[in-house]
Design a protein around this motif. Structure first.
Motif, PDB file in Angstrom:
ATOM      1  N   THR A 101       0.837  -1.195   0.000  1.00 14.83           N
ATOM      2  CA  THR A 101       0.000   0.000   0.000  1.00 14.83           C
ATOM      3  C   THR A 101       0.873   1.246   0.000  1.00 14.83           C
ATOM      4  OG1 THR A 101      -1.673  -1.159   1.290  1.00 14.83           O
ATOM      5  CG2 THR A 101      -1.824   1.242   1.240  1.00 14.83           C
ATOM      6  N   THR A 102       0.672   2.109  -1.004  1.00 19.87           N
ATOM      7  CA  THR A 102       1.419   3.374  -1.069  1.00 19.87           C
ATOM      8  C   THR A 102       0.737   4.395  -0.175  1.00 19.87           C
ATOM      9  OG1 THR A 102       2.107   2.919  -3.338  1.00 19.87           O
ATOM     10  CG2 THR A 102       2.261   5.203  -2.597  1.00 19.87           C
ATOM     11  N   LEU A 103       1.452   4.881   0.797  1.00 25.97           N
ATOM     12  CA  LEU A 103       0.933   5.906   1.711  1.00 25.97           C
ATOM     13  C   LEU A 103       1.159   7.301   1.143  1.00 25.97           C
ATOM     14  CD1 LEU A 103      -0.198   6.662   4.520  1.00 25.97           C
ATOM     15  CD2 LEU A 103       2.187   6.684   5.323  1.00 25.97           C
ATOM     16  N   TRP A 104       2.328   7.505   0.532  1.00 26.49           N
ATOM     17  CA  TRP A 104       2.687   8.808  -0.005  1.00 26.49           C
ATOM     18  C   TRP A 104       3.749   8.599  -1.067  1.00 26.49           C
ATOM     19  CZ3 TRP A 104       7.347  11.555  -0.038  1.00 26.49           C
ATOM     20  CH2 TRP A 104       7.266  12.913  -0.370  1.00 26.49           C
TER      21      TRP A 104
END
Length: 108
Positions: A101-104
């Motif tokens: 999961t890409t947070l930023w």
């Protein structure tokens, strides 16, 4: 090797699992002294489950073991890296790694 030196600051220490083939970070778990000892004896990744309060061998239920070939310690001897090869997906969700999961992400 005296393993207790890794557990002076805390009973549990973080363990990063890394794929030896490409350097990909697979997961983060926690180990106590017994988990570390079992990893070194068996060649598969062992951890201490904080939620279940017990030892567990990654893959014991799913068959998706991580075969550990090297263990690295950081400069403070309070974090480890298990380097090895996973058999199948590592994450309980079925993803290859727990970090999917890409947070930023910085836009160029």
């Amino acid at each position: 090797m005296e393993l207790s030196k890794f557990f002076i600051k805390a009973e549990l220490i973080p363990v990063i699992c890394q794929d030896e083939r490409n350097g990909e970070v697979l997961m983060l778990g926690y180990a106590n002294e017994e988990a570390l000892r079992r990893t070194m004896e068996s060649g598969t990744a062992w951890f201490f489950s904080r939620s279940r309060q017990k030892l567990w061998n990654k893959g014991e239920t799913s068959g998706n073991f991580i075969y550990v070939t090297k263990i690295l310690s950081d400069c403070d001897d309070d974090t480890l890296i298990y380097i090895g090869t996973p058999k199948g997906p590592v994450c309980h969700t079925g993803n290859r790694t727990c970090f999917y999961t890409t947070l930023w992400e910085k836009n160029n």
